[in-house]
Design an enzyme around this catalytic site. Sequence first.
Site, PDB file in Angstrom:
ATOM      1  N   GLU A   1      57.391  53.108  14.560  1.00 30.05           N
ATOM      2  CA  GLU A   1      58.030  52.265  15.579  1.00 30.05           C
ATOM      3  C   GLU A   1      58.995  51.371  14.827  1.00 30.05           C
ATOM      4  O   GLU A   1      58.566  50.488  14.090  1.00 30.05           O
ATOM      5  CB  GLU A   1      56.986  51.391  16.282  1.00 30.05           C
ATOM      6  CG  GLU A   1      55.815  52.131  16.894  1.00 30.05           C
ATOM      7  CD  GLU A   1      56.192  52.845  18.156  1.00 30.05           C
ATOM      8  OE1 GLU A   1      57.218  52.482  18.753  1.00 30.05           O
ATOM      9  OE2 GLU A   1      55.483  53.785  18.533  1.00 30.05           O
TER      10      GLU A   1
ATOM     11  N   CYS B   1      60.419  43.822  19.571  1.00 31.20           N
ATOM     12  CA  CYS B   1      61.089  45.105  19.371  1.00 31.20           C
ATOM     13  C   CYS B   1      61.654  45.624  20.689  1.00 31.20           C
ATOM     14  O   CYS B   1      62.597  46.405  20.707  1.00 31.20           O
ATOM     15  CB  CYS B   1      60.099  46.107  18.802  1.00 31.20           C
ATOM     16  SG  CYS B   1      58.588  46.186  19.756  1.00 31.20           S
TER      17      CYS B   1
HETATM   18  P1  NAP Z   1      59.099  45.316   7.618  1.00 25.65           P
HETATM   19  O1  NAP Z   1      59.677  44.472   6.566  1.00 25.65           O
HETATM   20  O2  NAP Z   1      59.487  46.721   7.694  1.00 25.65           O
HETATM   21  O3  NAP Z   1      57.525  45.167   7.464  1.00 25.65           O
HETATM   22  C1  NAP Z   1      56.650  45.843   8.321  1.00 25.65           C
HETATM   23  C2  NAP Z   1      55.348  46.080   7.612  1.00 25.65           C
HETATM   24  O4  NAP Z   1      55.563  47.016   6.555  1.00 25.65           O
HETATM   25  C3  NAP Z   1      54.752  44.842   6.959  1.00 25.65           C
HETATM   26  O5  NAP Z   1      53.352  44.873   7.102  1.00 25.65           O
HETATM   27  C4  NAP Z   1      55.144  45.012   5.497  1.00 25.65           C
HETATM   28  O6  NAP Z   1      54.290  44.339   4.605  1.00 25.65           O
HETATM   29  C5  NAP Z   1      55.005  46.503   5.353  1.00 25.65           C
HETATM   30  N1  NAP Z   1      55.715  47.065   4.230  1.00 25.65           N
HETATM   31  C6  NAP Z   1      56.891  46.687   3.698  1.00 25.65           C
HETATM   32  N2  NAP Z   1      57.217  47.501   2.669  1.00 25.65           N
HETATM   33  C7  NAP Z   1      56.221  48.417   2.560  1.00 25.65           C
HETATM   34  C8  NAP Z   1      55.965  49.507   1.684  1.00 25.65           C
HETATM   35  N3  NAP Z   1      56.810  49.833   0.716  1.00 25.65           N
HETATM   36  N4  NAP Z   1      54.837  50.220   1.851  1.00 25.65           N
HETATM   37  C9  NAP Z   1      53.960  49.907   2.828  1.00 25.65           C
HETATM   38  N5  NAP Z   1      54.145  48.868   3.674  1.00 25.65           N
HETATM   39  C10 NAP Z   1      55.264  48.137   3.552  1.00 25.65           C
HETATM   40  O7  NAP Z   1      59.380  44.738   9.057  1.00 25.65           O
HETATM   41  P2  NAP Z   1      59.112  43.285   9.601  1.00 25.65           P
HETATM   42  O8  NAP Z   1      60.123  42.405   8.946  1.00 25.65           O
HETATM   43  O9  NAP Z   1      57.677  42.897   9.509  1.00 25.65           O
HETATM   44  O10 NAP Z   1      59.417  43.509  11.131  1.00 25.65           O
HETATM   45  C11 NAP Z   1      60.706  43.499  11.648  1.00 25.65           C
HETATM   46  C12 NAP Z   1      61.162  44.872  12.036  1.00 25.65           C
HETATM   47  O11 NAP Z   1      60.149  45.581  12.720  1.00 25.65           O
HETATM   48  C13 NAP Z   1      62.315  44.790  12.973  1.00 25.65           C
HETATM   49  O12 NAP Z   1      63.361  45.532  12.436  1.00 25.65           O
HETATM   50  C14 NAP Z   1      61.837  45.391  14.266  1.00 25.65           C
HETATM   51  O13 NAP Z   1      62.769  46.184  14.903  1.00 25.65           O
HETATM   52  C15 NAP Z   1      60.688  46.208  13.853  1.00 25.65           C
HETATM   53  N6  NAP Z   1      59.695  46.189  14.915  1.00 25.65           N
HETATM   54  C16 NAP Z   1      59.503  47.309  15.652  1.00 25.65           C
HETATM   55  C17 NAP Z   1      58.545  47.320  16.647  1.00 25.65           C
HETATM   56  C18 NAP Z   1      58.295  48.552  17.477  1.00 25.65           C
HETATM   57  O14 NAP Z   1      57.288  48.602  18.177  1.00 25.65           O
HETATM   58  N7  NAP Z   1      59.152  49.533  17.436  1.00 25.65           N
HETATM   59  C19 NAP Z   1      57.778  46.188  16.882  1.00 25.65           C
HETATM   60  C20 NAP Z   1      58.003  45.071  16.123  1.00 25.65           C
HETATM   61  C21 NAP Z   1      58.957  45.087  15.122  1.00 25.65           C
HETATM   62  P3  NAP Z   1      54.624  42.868   4.053  1.00 25.65           P
HETATM   63  O15 NAP Z   1      54.704  41.984   5.225  1.00 25.65           O
HETATM   64  O16 NAP Z   1      53.468  42.595   3.171  1.00 25.65           O
HETATM   65  O17 NAP Z   1      55.927  42.994   3.341  1.00 25.65           O
END
Ligand code: NAP
Length: 515
Positions: free
Chosen positions: A254, A293
Amino acid sequence: MQLLASYLSGSWSQGSGARTTLVNPATEVPLAEVANGGHDLAAAFTYARSVGSRELATLTFAQRGTLLASLAKAIHGAREELIDLAVANGGNTRSDAKFDVDGGALTLSYYAELGAKLGSTNLLADGEPIQVGRTARMGGQHVWGRRRGVAVHINAFNFPGWGLCEKLACALLAGMPVIAKPATATALVAHRMVELFAPLLPAGALQSLIGPAGSLLDHVGPGDVIALTGGSSTARTLRTHGKIVEHSVRLNIEADSLNAAILAPDVDLTSETGALFLADVVRDMTQKTGQKCTAIRRVLVPAEREKDLYEALRERLGGIAVGDPSREDVRMGPLATAQQKADVVAGIARLAAATDSIFGGTGEVTPIGVPAGKGYFVGPVVRMASTPMSDAPFNEHEIFGPVVTVAPYSGDPVFAAEFVARGHGCLVSSAYSDERDWVASFVGAAAPWAGRLYLGSGKMAAQSPGPGTALPSLLHGGPGRAGGGEELGAERGLHLYMQRTALEGDASVLKSLLG
Ligand code: NAP
């Protein structure tokens, strides 16, 4: 300061080495710390695959549903505490916090009821029996059965409560043990929920890594499932991860989404449908400070209504108090982290080069109730683009904050659908019309580009939760830019955690297998 522990292999472990500090995003006051590593993740996977999977296998759907009901009850029992944590650590207003915490409990309760309905069967039927032989004796039947690996849940920062619960509900009901990893910056709510849930679940059913992922993905193998909610660059990292590729690990993503809202030409802004459209746009901009999102990012309005829309948005957004979300008079809090603020400010700057300002300029704001210069605040921003289909940033980059871009059009439903498609795949888009023919033309052309289409009209306005609310009974996910994943959607939500198998044999035996 509290050092948040992870719950792994049946006990709480604080990890070791360097630490990350979690802060209140309105005041920047430190709240807690997490260790960046030092956990035995290999042991956690072994524990889930052996103990957790075995324990869940002894339970029927109905019994697993009862477990989910107990988790929902635990949330209700600690609701005020969880809301306070969401306000402090997430920059949520009380209303934002309820959306996250109550949404989690509601989703658990929904799947608890589904478990009761599914009863004591082990296999779920996928479609009707099929005759595959010369006579009815030789039959075929598709079934869903429990997968035997681990469900790894990686969640975004914006819904620490709901995100944990919606994934957990589906995986546990399907019978898979879970290792949940909330986003580090806002982990306090998820950490407290895991503290509440762990004593209520069988050993190994739920583990949680609080802090950065570290080597988490290096331990996945055949039969496992990974569900990520996050940004597109994290999604890319996962799609190309060696272990995931090597074992064809099932991956549900997602990701980003440029959700559109379309006003049809039959709708006057003063009508019930027009009021619904305006309320939805303003809610999606300001609820959770636009960090949803599913939030509306792009708006298409008939050219003849453009000026009325700008006037109405200026009036409504001008009344939104921005500041410390723990204050009752504040309607919109800060962004969740310093990095989010930097990303949103950069996104608005890109947008400003290609659009005109309608409200809020580039988001500068003086928040109320916070020390000068503190907090990750950005005010609501409305921009105007004269050419809806251009390559401008509003069609290319998600700004995860209180920002929308409005563009005019002729009212043609097929053009409106092309505008939805211009986002290259979204979680949800909405259209507001009371004309059935217009809606039919729009839906036919827009449906391939959206996981969900919300059709606003006068008749449903009084009951509508708005397009930004993901319901457990309907699919959540979307094609293309949105990641291509699917979650929730009632029983469909279990399928990610189950294997579909085609059975062929004596038709009466096949029938007996499904009870
Ligand atoms: P993110 O930086 O991609 O982080 C999401 C999750 O992934 C966090 O738990 C993060 O951990 C983890 N993560 C990061 N790098 C990783 C790796 N190399 N291996 C495994 N896990 C890893 O996103 P965010 O800043 O939390 O959220 C914002 C984004 O999410 C936005 O772009 C939004 O569009 C998207 N979003 C989508 C939805 C949907 O349902 N489609 C819902 C909400 C948000 P850490 O926090 O420890 O870095």
